[in-house]
Motif scaffolding. Structure first.
Motif, PDB file in Angstrom:
ATOM      1  N   ALA A   8       0.834  -1.207   0.000  1.00 25.25           N
ATOM      2  CA  ALA A   8       0.000   0.000   0.000  1.00 25.25           C
ATOM      3  C   ALA A   8       0.870   1.258   0.000  1.00 25.25           C
ATOM      4  O   ALA A   8       0.526   2.265  -0.634  1.00 25.25           O
ATOM      5  N   ALA A   9       2.006   1.205   0.690  1.00 24.67           N
ATOM      6  CA  ALA A   9       2.913   2.354   0.704  1.00 24.67           C
ATOM      7  C   ALA A   9       3.498   2.599  -0.682  1.00 24.67           C
ATOM      8  O   ALA A   9       3.626   3.755  -1.118  1.00 24.67           O
ATOM      9  N   TRP A  10       3.847   1.528  -1.393  1.00 25.54           N
ATOM     10  CA  TRP A  10       4.358   1.697  -2.752  1.00 25.54           C
ATOM     11  C   TRP A  10       3.270   2.194  -3.702  1.00 25.54           C
ATOM     12  O   TRP A  10       3.537   2.961  -4.632  1.00 25.54           O
ATOM     13  N   GLU A  11       2.038   1.774  -3.457  1.00 26.20           N
ATOM     14  CA  GLU A  11       0.918   2.282  -4.274  1.00 26.20           C
ATOM     15  C   GLU A  11       0.735   3.775  -4.050  1.00 26.20           C
ATOM     16  O   GLU A  11       0.436   4.527  -4.991  1.00 26.20           O
ATOM     17  N   PHE A  12       0.917   4.219  -2.811  1.00 28.81           N
ATOM     18  CA  PHE A  12       0.860   5.653  -2.525  1.00 28.81           C
ATOM     19  C   PHE A  12       1.974   6.380  -3.273  1.00 28.81           C
ATOM     20  O   PHE A  12       1.758   7.452  -3.850  1.00 28.81           O
ATOM     21  N   TRP A  13       3.189   5.807  -3.263  1.00 26.82           N
ATOM     22  CA  TRP A  13       4.327   6.387  -3.978  1.00 26.82           C
ATOM     23  C   TRP A  13       3.971   6.547  -5.450  1.00 26.82           C
ATOM     24  O   TRP A  13       4.207   7.603  -6.052  1.00 26.82           O
ATOM     25  N   GLY A  14       3.383   5.519  -6.037  1.00 22.16           N
ATOM     26  CA  GLY A  14       3.017   5.567  -7.448  1.00 22.16           C
ATOM     27  C   GLY A  14       1.912   6.567  -7.737  1.00 22.16           C
ATOM     28  O   GLY A  14       1.937   7.274  -8.758  1.00 22.16           O
ATOM     29  N   THR A  15       0.933   6.637  -6.839  1.00 22.69           N
ATOM     30  CA  THR A  15      -0.161   7.597  -7.020  1.00 22.69           C
ATOM     31  C   THR A  15       0.357   9.031  -6.978  1.00 22.69           C
ATOM     32  O   THR A  15      -0.054   9.883  -7.771  1.00 22.69           O
ATOM     33  N   GLU A  16       1.276   9.284  -6.032  1.00 24.42           N
ATOM     34  CA  GLU A  16       1.863  10.619  -5.942  1.00 24.42           C
ATOM     35  C   GLU A  16       2.697  10.940  -7.181  1.00 24.42           C
ATOM     36  O   GLU A  16       2.682  12.082  -7.677  1.00 24.42           O
ATOM     37  N   LEU A  17       3.397   9.947  -7.707  1.00 23.46           N
ATOM     38  CA  LEU A  17       4.178  10.169  -8.919  1.00 23.46           C
ATOM     39  C   LEU A  17       3.259  10.547 -10.079  1.00 23.46           C
ATOM     40  O   LEU A  17       3.544  11.507 -10.820  1.00 23.46           O
ATOM     41  N   LYS A  18       2.175   9.832 -10.233  1.00 21.84           N
ATOM     42  CA  LYS A  18       1.240  10.130 -11.327  1.00 21.84           C
ATOM     43  C   LYS A  18       0.632  11.519 -11.162  1.00 21.84           C
ATOM     44  O   LYS A  18       0.551  12.298 -12.127  1.00 21.84           O
ATOM     45  N   ARG A  19       0.219  11.856  -9.944  1.00 20.64           N
ATOM     46  CA  ARG A  19      -0.412  13.151  -9.703  1.00 20.64           C
ATOM     47  C   ARG A  19       0.546  14.297 -10.006  1.00 20.64           C
ATOM     48  O   ARG A  19       0.187  15.260 -10.706  1.00 20.64           O
ATOM     49  N   ARG A  20       1.759  14.175  -9.501  1.00 18.81           N
ATOM     50  CA  ARG A  20       2.710  15.272  -9.683  1.00 18.81           C
ATOM     51  C   ARG A  20       3.220  15.334 -11.124  1.00 18.81           C
ATOM     52  O   ARG A  20       3.537  16.415 -11.624  1.00 18.81           O
ATOM     53  N   ARG A  21       3.300  14.193 -11.794  1.00 22.12           N
ATOM     54  CA  ARG A  21       3.680  14.196 -13.209  1.00 22.12           C
ATOM     55  C   ARG A  21       2.617  14.916 -14.032  1.00 22.12           C
ATOM     56  O   ARG A  21       2.931  15.769 -14.886  1.00 22.12           O
ATOM     57  N   GLU A  22       1.353  14.598 -13.777  1.00 20.87           N
ATOM     58  CA  GLU A  22       0.266  15.233 -14.517  1.00 20.87           C
ATOM     59  C   GLU A  22       0.178  16.720 -14.200  1.00 20.87           C
ATOM     60  O   GLU A  22      -0.110  17.537 -15.085  1.00 20.87           O
ATOM     61  N   ASP A  23       0.430  17.068 -12.916  1.00 26.04           N
ATOM     62  CA  ASP A  23       0.428  18.491 -12.560  1.00 26.04           C
ATOM     63  C   ASP A  23       1.512  19.248 -13.323  1.00 26.04           C
ATOM     64  O   ASP A  23       1.347  20.451 -13.616  1.00 26.04           O
TER      65      ASP A  23
END
Length: 277
Positions: A8-23
């Motif tokens: 779940a922690a790695w999924e959070f890492w990935g979600t944050e990567l996607k969000r900040r990449r799109e931003d």
């Protein structure tokens, strides 16, 4: 349970990567090109399928201007991990257990090891290890043992093959201290230890190790280990079979009192070796 929390922690890492990449207005391909990996890799990072290398996490911070967020999180998840991947989940479960039963056929279980014994064992397993690695490993092992000193300690029961007493890990002085430590814990009624003597002959789990854990509000689990691999099992049928194997070991072992006497005798033998050298 513990594996799920790490994932779940790695999924959070990935979600944050996607969000900040799109931003930042970047596609997966564009970010991948900037940090020297493929766009497909970025997609796998975002889905927590693959875990990036540290240098990639650092470059992502630079490109996305995230002030070291991804590097710090990476270090928290990987670089600061105190235990091998195959054992990390078991280490996380130990403090939650209400009862821990262990069998070891050759070495003292980690929860019972002294610093000197753990150091000698670590060096034997990796003669090229740096001092920093050895220190980190020893500290992690001693940190685990804190649960045996707490008021809410789990009930801890160990069955040790007599070979554990006879293999001189670290030499006579280290062994004398190690065995004295075990008997002290037993006398303080923090642990219960039985020795499976050589005279017992062949036994179930011969040459192997086993850890059984019970919990207040979760099903029991078992852990077995091979070379650089481990199995954390919670299948009820498998755990029940392993519990039966453990019962057979306890039945074949010496009584706690006779076991303590044998451990003390072995410790004295090691002390005599030290005094004559």
């Amino acid at each position: 349970m513990a594996n799920a929390s790490r994932q779940a922690a790695w999924e959070f890492w990935g979600t944050e990567l996607k969000r900040r990449r799109e931003d930042a207005g970047l596609t997966q391909e564009a970010l991948g090109h900037a940090v020297f990996v493929s766009g497909g890799y970025i997609g796998q990072f975002e889905q927590a399928i693959r875990k990036p290398q540290l240098d990639v996490a650092t470059r992502i911070d630079e490109v996305l201007q995230t002030d070291g967020f991804f590097e710090r999180t990476w270090r928290k998840l990987i670089d600061d991990q105190r235990y091998p991947d195959y054992f990390a989940a078991t280490a996380e479960l130990e403090p939650l257990a209400t009862k821990i039963c262990e069998f070891e056929s050759m070495i003292v279980p980690g929860l019972l090891q002294t610093a000197a014994y753990a150091q000698a064992l670590t060096l034997a397993n990796n003669p090229f290890a740096t001092d920093a690695h050895i220190e980190k490993t020893v500290h992690a092992r001693l940190d685990r043992a804190i649960i045996l000193k707490q008021a809410t300690q789990p009930l801890y029961w160990a069955v040790l093959h007599e070979a554990v007493l006879r293999v001189p890990v670290g030499g006579p002085d280290v062994m004398a201290e190690q065995l004295a430590h075990i008997t002290r814990l037993a006398r303080e009624r923090r642990i219960l230890v039985q020795i499976l003597p050589f005279t017992a002959g062949a036994c179930t789990l011969m040459g192997r190790m086993l850890t059984l854990m019970e919990f207040e509000d979760a099903p029991p689990t078992s852990y077995t280990e091979a070379v650089y691999s481990g199995n954390l099992l919670d299948d009820p049928a498998v755990v029940k079979r392993l519990q039966q194997d453990y019962d057979l070991l306890r039945a074949a072992a010496l009584s706690p009192e006779a076991s303590r006497a044998l451990i003390e005798s072995a410790a004295e033998d090691y002390r005599q070796c030290v005094s004559t050298t």
